[in-house]
Design an enzyme around this catalytic site. Structure first.
Site, PDB file in Angstrom:
ATOM      1  N   ARG A  52     -38.987 -33.907  10.364  1.00  0.00           N
ATOM      2  CA  ARG A  52     -38.421 -34.136   9.035  1.00  0.00           C
ATOM      3  C   ARG A  52     -37.097 -34.895   9.108  1.00  0.00           C
ATOM      4  NH1 ARG A  52     -38.443 -27.752   8.214  1.00  0.00           N
ATOM      5  NH2 ARG A  52     -40.127 -28.133   9.694  1.00  0.00           N
ATOM      6  N   LYS A  64     -40.637 -25.470  23.195  1.00  0.00           N
ATOM      7  CA  LYS A  64     -41.850 -24.835  22.703  1.00  0.00           C
ATOM      8  C   LYS A  64     -42.420 -23.872  23.740  1.00  0.00           C
ATOM      9  CE  LYS A  64     -43.567 -28.714  19.903  1.00  0.00           C
ATOM     10  NZ  LYS A  64     -43.835 -28.038  18.633  1.00  0.00           N
TER      11      LYS A  64
END
Length: 481
Positions: free
Chosen positions: A328, A253
């Site tokens: 997910r 990130k």
């Protein structure tokens, strides 16, 4: 904790003492005589209007500060009223040198209860470690159980949800989550199943294993707790994402992706764990399953690699296009195992799934995907009571199509066509999870609402907000069929 007292509708002299501030939530059409007197004695130079709230401020007997808050009648959502009052809470401790807060509610209502609790929560220190008020007393004119029958259980669980998110990630690991869940199960007669590395391999939960393979401190685990399972009766399964820290993995990130706040990436696990605990403690009579897949997503020599093709437990091969779309992945393996083992009538998932959710819906709304009309109605009604807002979305083929790829059965970096790529991120991610569900599924993307990104979320000085715990607890307690 908050000290809650029940008293008559009269000036609370025993509680409005030296070194205390009295806040009166004046929600009746006609104020009681003593409240009217306080408003008449208010000091104009101190009093103020904040949007449609009139705040009359004065000094009782010339020395004890007080404020009477009156909202002008309107049909605005209660989250807005909470937000308005929070503006006053932020200045309260700096302007008035009191160490104790006394909040008087002259009309018992859920709306007043949550605004009073905001006064306590807004003064929490970093990581929810203590409160800047030495004492907070909430005074009710009738038993609080009349309106909020499970108030103590609800409020303690909501605080627990906040604390789990706010804790340091080196301490709140996948192992620590398991210890706490097992302790609760043992103390409350719940079933407990732990899937360690060997069990996860045996069950072909390869996506969960892949995400966690870069961490030794917080390795891949999956926990299942059960409550009142009975033959022939299908449970509701509560499934929460438990990424205890998220660097983004190999696709690390940037700072702009909120990496300094990524201890909150187990917010879904914190929400669903405490929702399960509160329901059990409140005597919830229906069968429940709690499913918590958890690990850490680190940048490491052993981390999951972008470009990998990993077979899920359900069967489809997932193209790992981006290692920061990991939530997910762990959810769908846990969903597959939970559906096969427990045959739920409905699965409700919660996850800090997408930063796109914050861009799409702002800090004030929780995105809800695939909820039935009845569930939506019940949820919105609960949200009006507790001052929480939701944006609901149904199945939509273009969102499902965004997860298609020619490099596998499905990609973990689903997106709309390039000309629409800045929209629908939360929706496309939700449809990825839906691809792996056999039965009914409702998904809450809580990334935006569970953390105080805006800096002015009611009842939250920093970190976790507590949303949308109260509304979900209310909805499940009341039922929605």
């Amino acid at each position: 904790m908050i000290d809650r007292k029940t008293t008559a509708d009269e000036y609370p002299k025993p509680y409005h003492i030296d070194d205390s501030f009295l806040l009166v939530l004046d929600s009746q059409t006609q104020s009681s005589a003593w409240i009217t007197e306080l408003k008449e004695q208010a000091i104009p130079a101190l009093s103020r209007d904040i949007h449609y709230a009139r705040i009359a401020i004065g000094l009782k007997d010339g020395k004890r500060p007080y404020a009477v808050v009156t909202f002008k009648p309107n049909e605005r959502h209660h989250l807005e009223r909470r937000w308005i009052l929070s503006q006053f809470y932020r200045s309260l401790r700096s302007q008035f040198k009191a160490s104790r807060l006394c909040i008087f509610m002259n009309q018992q209502s859920t709306q007043d209860i949550v605004m009073a609790e905001d006064g306590y929560l807004a003064a929490m220190r970093a990581n929810d470690e203590g409160n800047e008020w030495s004492q907070v007393t909430i005074i009710h004119t009738k038993s609080p159980e009349a309106v909020d029958p499970f108030g103590k259980i609800r409020f303690e669980a909501m605080q627990g949800y906040r604390r789990w998110i706010n804790e340091n990630p080196d301490e709140m690991t996948s192992i620590e989550i398991g210890k706490r869940l097992k302790a609760f199960a043992d103390d409350n007669g719940c079933g407990f199943v732990e899937l360690g590395l060997d069990e996860l391999k045996k069950e072909n939960m390869n996506l969960l294993l892949a995400v966690g393979q870069g961490s030794q401190r917080s390795p891949a685990r999956c926990y299942y707790l059960t409550h009142k399972l009975t033959p022939g009766k299908k449970p509701i399964m509560l499934l929460g994402k438990g990424i205890t820290f998220d660097t983004g993995g190999i696709n690390v990130k940037a700072f702009e992706s909120f990496v300094n706040a990524m201890k909150n990436d187990m917010g879904g696990a914190a929400l669903m764990s405490h929702l399960f605990m509160a329901l059990v403690k409140s005597g919830y009579s229906e069968p429940l399953v709690l499913a918590i897949p958890t690990c850490e997503n680190l940048t490491d020599a052993n981390s999951m690699k972008p470009g990998s093709l990993v077979q899920s437990r359900k069967g489809p091969k997932v193209f790992i296009e981006h290692t920061d779309a990991e939530g997910r992945l762990i959810l769908v393996d846990a969903l597959s195992y939970g559906e096969d083992k427990y045959q739920p009538s409905l699965t409700i998932t919660a996850a800090t799934l997408t930063t796109a959710c914050l861009r799409q819906f702002s800090n004030y709304f929780t995105a809800v995907h695939f909820a039935s009309d009845k569930f939506q109605t019940s949820l919105h009604e609960s949200g009006k009571l507790w001052g929480e807002r939701f944006s609901c979305w149904e199945d939509f083929l273009p969102f499902a199509n965004g997860n298609k790829t020619k490099f596998g059965d499905i990609t973990n970096l689903g997106r709309l066509p390039s000309h629409a790529s800045m929209g629908g991120g939360s929706n496309v991610a939700a449809h990825f999870i839906r691809e792996f569900a056999t039965g009914p599924l409702i998904h809450f993307d809580i990334f935006a609402s569970c953390w105080n990104w805006s800096g002015d979320y009611p009842g939250s000085p920093n970190g976790a907000t507590g949303a949308p715990f109260n509304s979900l607890f209310e909805t499940l307690r009341k039922g929605f069929n």
